[in-house]
Design a protein around this motif. Structure first.
Motif, PDB file in Angstrom:
ATOM      1  N   LYS A 112      -2.735   2.460 -12.700  1.00 49.42           N
ATOM      2  CA  LYS A 112      -3.335   1.291 -13.240  1.00 49.42           C
ATOM      3  C   LYS A 112      -4.600   0.533 -12.582  1.00 49.42           C
ATOM      4  O   LYS A 112      -4.715   0.894 -11.343  1.00 49.42           O
ATOM      5  CB  LYS A 112      -2.230   0.115 -13.196  1.00 49.42           C
ATOM      6  N   ILE A 121      -5.363  -3.177 -11.775  1.00 49.25           N
ATOM      7  CA  ILE A 121      -4.351  -4.369 -11.936  1.00 49.25           C
ATOM      8  C   ILE A 121      -5.469  -5.368 -12.525  1.00 49.25           C
ATOM      9  O   ILE A 121      -6.500  -5.702 -11.969  1.00 49.25           O
ATOM     10  CB  ILE A 121      -3.782  -4.794 -10.595  1.00 49.25           C
ATOM     11  N   GLY A 122      -4.868  -6.405 -13.331  1.00 43.96           N
ATOM     12  CA  GLY A 122      -5.772  -7.375 -14.069  1.00 43.96           C
ATOM     13  C   GLY A 122      -6.312  -8.251 -13.091  1.00 43.96           C
ATOM     14  O   GLY A 122      -5.456  -8.806 -11.985  1.00 43.96           O
ATOM     15  N   LYS A 143       3.588 -12.065 -15.358  1.00 40.34           N
ATOM     16  CA  LYS A 143       2.851 -11.758 -14.379  1.00 40.34           C
ATOM     17  C   LYS A 143       3.313 -10.549 -13.586  1.00 40.34           C
ATOM     18  O   LYS A 143       2.612  -9.717 -13.022  1.00 40.34           O
ATOM     19  CB  LYS A 143       2.251 -12.619 -13.415  1.00 40.34           C
ATOM     20  N   LYS A 186       2.485  -6.701 -14.461  1.00 37.76           N
ATOM     21  CA  LYS A 186       1.231  -6.391 -14.200  1.00 37.76           C
ATOM     22  C   LYS A 186       1.291  -5.062 -13.311  1.00 37.76           C
ATOM     23  O   LYS A 186       0.214  -4.245 -13.204  1.00 37.76           O
ATOM     24  CB  LYS A 186       0.308  -7.234 -13.516  1.00 37.76           C
ATOM     25  N   TYR A 187       2.339  -4.822 -12.631  1.00 34.71           N
ATOM     26  CA  TYR A 187       2.275  -3.656 -11.515  1.00 34.71           C
ATOM     27  C   TYR A 187       2.944  -2.282 -12.278  1.00 34.71           C
ATOM     28  O   TYR A 187       3.213  -1.373 -11.819  1.00 34.71           O
ATOM     29  CB  TYR A 187       3.126  -4.089 -10.328  1.00 34.71           C
ATOM     30  N   PHE A 240      -3.831 -12.447 -15.986  1.00 38.01           N
ATOM     31  CA  PHE A 240      -2.128 -12.741 -15.709  1.00 38.01           C
ATOM     32  C   PHE A 240      -2.203 -14.127 -15.213  1.00 38.01           C
ATOM     33  O   PHE A 240      -0.938 -14.445 -14.885  1.00 38.01           O
ATOM     34  CB  PHE A 240      -1.589 -11.802 -14.845  1.00 38.01           C
ATOM     35  N   ASN A 281      -2.609 -15.758 -22.974  1.00 40.28           N
ATOM     36  CA  ASN A 281      -1.319 -15.207 -22.446  1.00 40.28           C
ATOM     37  C   ASN A 281      -0.181 -16.480 -22.243  1.00 40.28           C
ATOM     38  O   ASN A 281       0.675 -16.459 -21.689  1.00 40.28           O
ATOM     39  CB  ASN A 281      -1.569 -14.346 -21.335  1.00 40.28           C
TER      40      ASN A 281
END
Length: 227
Positions: free
Chosen positions: A71, A73-74, A112, A115-116, A125, A132
């Motif tokens: 990923k 991460i945002g 949030k 997200k992981y 997030f 969101n």
């Protein structure tokens, strides 16, 4: 101080009344206007949410969640605090719940902590992203508010994380549902999670049924527990 709360849980009529909805048929129609064809809708007494059977969106509308996710991460940006604040004030004022304003949260659509488990690139997030974040009453947001059995959105997010930790890969979808002409706050959120695409529940194995849900979380505040 909150007293006697376990004996003072809203029933379905109380919830629909607060949402200014006459009955389940009207709720089904509002959900239909939100692009979902509802086949059936059942209220889970005591837990205070709805289980839905509906025609689901395509897989392209979902995010994929998995434990070992390659990923990005945002990142966290400032967002639009003023817009988030305006939405919250609108909900509190419309419901005339000024004394309960602290019970109105900045609710995440996609939590949030997820997200992981997904690759969403530059998705924001933070609590200040209008895409969101919508105002969400405490009962709808957290699990077992005031020590009751009420299942808010956090209950289902916790279940998702538990399944992900077991190595299950999920499709996940969240959509806020609005009444016509009011987009500052939703009447509730639809949450859908499942292991693979399916057309009907009959296609799922028993184990898969235990790792999926399709629910509507009404956005209400159980004020009887606070008085």
């Amino acid at each position: 101080m909150v007293k006697g709360i376990k004996n003072k849980i809203f029933n379905e009529t109380d919830i629909l009344d607060q949402l200014a909805i006459k009955n389940r048929d009207e709720l089904k129609e509002i959900i239909f206007q939100g692009s979902f064809l509802v086949n059936s809708i059942d209220f889970c007494e005591g837990y205070n949410y709805y289980e839905l059977s509906l025609t689901i969106p395509t897989k392209d509308d979902y995010i994929v969640l998995k434990k070992d996710c390659d990923k990005e991460i945002g990142y966290w940006i400032k967002g639009e605090k003023a817009e988030i604040r305006k939405r919250k004030e609108k909900l509190v004022n419309d419901k005339k719940f000024l004394e309960f304003s602290e019970r109105c949260h900045r609710g995440h659509l996609i939590a949030k902590q997820l997200k992981y488990y997904t690759k969403l690139g530059d998705f924001n997030f933070s609590k200040n992203d209008p895409k969101n974040i919508y105002p969400q009453w405490e009962n709808a947001n957290i699990n077992r508010a005031y020590g009751t059995s009420i299942r808010g959105q956090a209950y289902f997010e916790t279940e998702i994380i538990k399944w992900l930790q077991e190595g299950v890969e999920l499709f996940y979808y969240v959509k806020p549902i609005f009444k016509e002409g009011q987009e500052d706050y939703p009447i509730g959120n639809i949450l859908i999670a499942f292991e693979r695409e399916y057309l009907s529940l009959s296609e799922l194995t028993n184990d898969e049924k235990n790792k999926r849900f399709c629910v509507f979380i009404p956005n209400y505040l159980d004020i009887t527990s606070l008085t």
